[in-house]
Scaffold this active site. Structure first.
Site, mmCIF file in Angstrom:
data_model
loop_
_atom_site.group_PDB
_atom_site.id
_atom_site.type_symbol
_atom_site.label_atom_id
_atom_site.label_comp_id
_atom_site.label_asym_id
_atom_site.label_seq_id
_atom_site.Cartn_x
_atom_site.Cartn_y
_atom_site.Cartn_z
ATOM 1 N N LYS A 31 0.832 -1.218 0.000
ATOM 2 C CA LYS A 31 0.000 0.000 0.000
ATOM 3 C C LYS A 31 0.860 1.259 0.000
ATOM 4 O O LYS A 31 0.606 2.208 0.729
ATOM 5 C CB LYS A 31 -0.957 0.009 1.185
ATOM 6 C CG LYS A 31 -1.902 -1.196 1.222
ATOM 7 C CD LYS A 31 -2.914 -1.096 2.338
ATOM 8 C CE LYS A 31 -3.784 -2.324 2.455
ATOM 9 N NZ LYS A 31 -3.086 -3.543 2.891
HETATM 10 O O1 LIG Z 1 -9.038 -2.946 2.052
HETATM 11 C C1 LIG Z 1 -8.185 -3.746 2.445
HETATM 12 C C2 LIG Z 1 -6.926 -3.835 1.873
HETATM 13 C C3 LIG Z 1 -6.065 -4.782 2.326
HETATM 14 N N1 LIG Z 1 -6.379 -5.623 3.334
HETATM 15 C C4 LIG Z 1 -5.385 -6.637 3.751
HETATM 16 O O2 LIG Z 1 -5.920 -7.938 3.465
HETATM 17 C C5 LIG Z 1 -5.631 -8.828 4.528
HETATM 18 C C6 LIG Z 1 -6.925 -9.270 5.189
HETATM 19 O O3 LIG Z 1 -6.649 -10.174 6.235
HETATM 20 P P1 LIG Z 1 -7.814 -11.078 6.932
HETATM 21 O O4 LIG Z 1 -7.084 -11.777 8.027
HETATM 22 O O5 LIG Z 1 -8.343 -12.016 5.885
HETATM 23 O O6 LIG Z 1 -8.841 -10.135 7.434
HETATM 24 C C7 LIG Z 1 -4.683 -8.072 5.458
HETATM 25 O O7 LIG Z 1 -3.359 -8.322 5.016
HETATM 26 C C8 LIG Z 1 -5.008 -6.624 5.220
HETATM 27 O O8 LIG Z 1 -3.907 -5.782 5.447
HETATM 28 C C9 LIG Z 1 -7.631 -5.531 3.904
HETATM 29 O O9 LIG Z 1 -7.975 -6.299 4.820
HETATM 30 N N2 LIG Z 1 -8.497 -4.597 3.432
#
Ligand SMILES: O=c1ccn([C@@H]2O[C@H](COP(=O)(O)O)[C@@H](O)[C@H]2O)c(=O)[nH]1
Length: 271
Positions: free
Chosen positions: A95
């Site tokens: 990001k």
């Molecule tokens: O909008 C967003 C962008 C990035 N993320 C990232 O995805 C994963 C989600 O992890 P979970 O454990 O499946 O919730 C994490 O690396 C976030 O930094 C997001 O969640 N939302």
């Protein structure tokens, strides 16, 4: 190979839209890995090797490695994926967002140091801040559009004129201007299916990275309905914690595989 070519090939060959997120959090590692200097790498390799045939891509999140001073383990992990699972694209979730000269260094870090196939980028500093990534025409540049967190609405949902929301402007800008090399994608959270549908309408078949199922509670059926393309692809649906920490013992990788399989199948049932 171009990121988009590799992604499309993986959608077909794996019959999967699942992206496994690699967010290693040592406090949740099984006991046999606790305290090992290479614990992060070993934990992630276990997950990768147990799930590679079930996914269209992997998404390591750089913060989990940097926080533990483990960027070297991230380098080794991505090298491991390229060597052992060469048809599986790697998206570095970083990001990034900064002025062009600094962005150029972030692009070198992502694509030359870590050898990622794609990176997530924050578009809110505008085109010149994204240009250095776009210049790597065979790499994927996946821009934040409508993020999965509740606070995403604070800014992304603002009316920027004529009823257009800021996230819709981002989608339109990327689709009509920034995607000249065909290497752009967008991040849209599974927690906002109405917005997934709006983005899909604006960007046509552009790939969408969709985090927010699993631990964040997003609905797979609604995500597919809103974001799937006519050929039943178009999405990289990410799950991190729900898969990584499905088990807590020595068999954690098998437990992760079971949940990854269930998740892939639940997605496929709605294609
Ligand atoms: O909008 C967003 C962008 C990035 N993320 C990232 O995805 C994963 C989600 O992890 P979970 O454990 O499946 O919730 C994490 O690396 C976030 O930094 C997001 O969640 N939302």
């Amino acid at each position: 190979m171009h990121f988009m070519t590799a992604l499309r090939a993986a959608w077909q060959s794996r019959n999967s839209l699942l992206c496994v997120g690699l967010d290693p959090y040592p406090a949740r590692f099984p006991a046999h890995l606790q305290g090992r200097p290479d614990a992060i790498l070993e934990f992630c390799k276990g997950i990768v090797d147990a799930t590679a045939d079930l996914v269209c891509c992997f998404k390591p999140q750089i913060a989990y490695f940097a926080a533990q001073r483990a960027e070297d383990q991230l380098e080794d992990l991505i090298a491991h994926i390229h060597e052992r699972h060469p048809d599986t694209p790697v998206i570095l979730d970083a990001k990034r967002g900064d002025i062009g000269s600094t962005a150029a260094q972030y692009a070198v870090e992502a694509f030359e140091r870590f050898r990622a196939d794609a990176i997530t980028v924050n578009p809110y500093m505008g085109r010149d801040s994204v240009e250095p990534y776009l210049e790597y025409a065979d790499k994927g540049v996946i821009l934040l559009c409508r993020t999965s967190n509740p606070g995403g609405s604070d800014l992304q949902f603002l009316d920027v004129g004529g009823g257009e929301r800021l996230y819709e402007r981002v989608a339109r800008l990327v689709a009509n201007d920034w995607n000249a090399s065909g290497n752009c994608g967008l991040v849209v959270g599974a927690t906002f299916p109405n917005e997934i549908a709006r983005v899909r309408h604006i960007v046509g078949d552009m790939p969408l990275l969709v985090p927010g199922i699993g631990a964040q509670g997003g609905d797979i059926a609604e995500t597919m309905q809103a974001g799937g393309t006519a050929d039943g692809t178009g999405l990289m649906i990410n799950s991190s914690r729900a898969i990584l920490f499905a088990g807590s013992g020595e068999d954690y990788a098998q437990a992760a595989r079971r949940v990854a399989l269930e998740t892939r199948d639940a997605i496929n049932a709605k294609r």
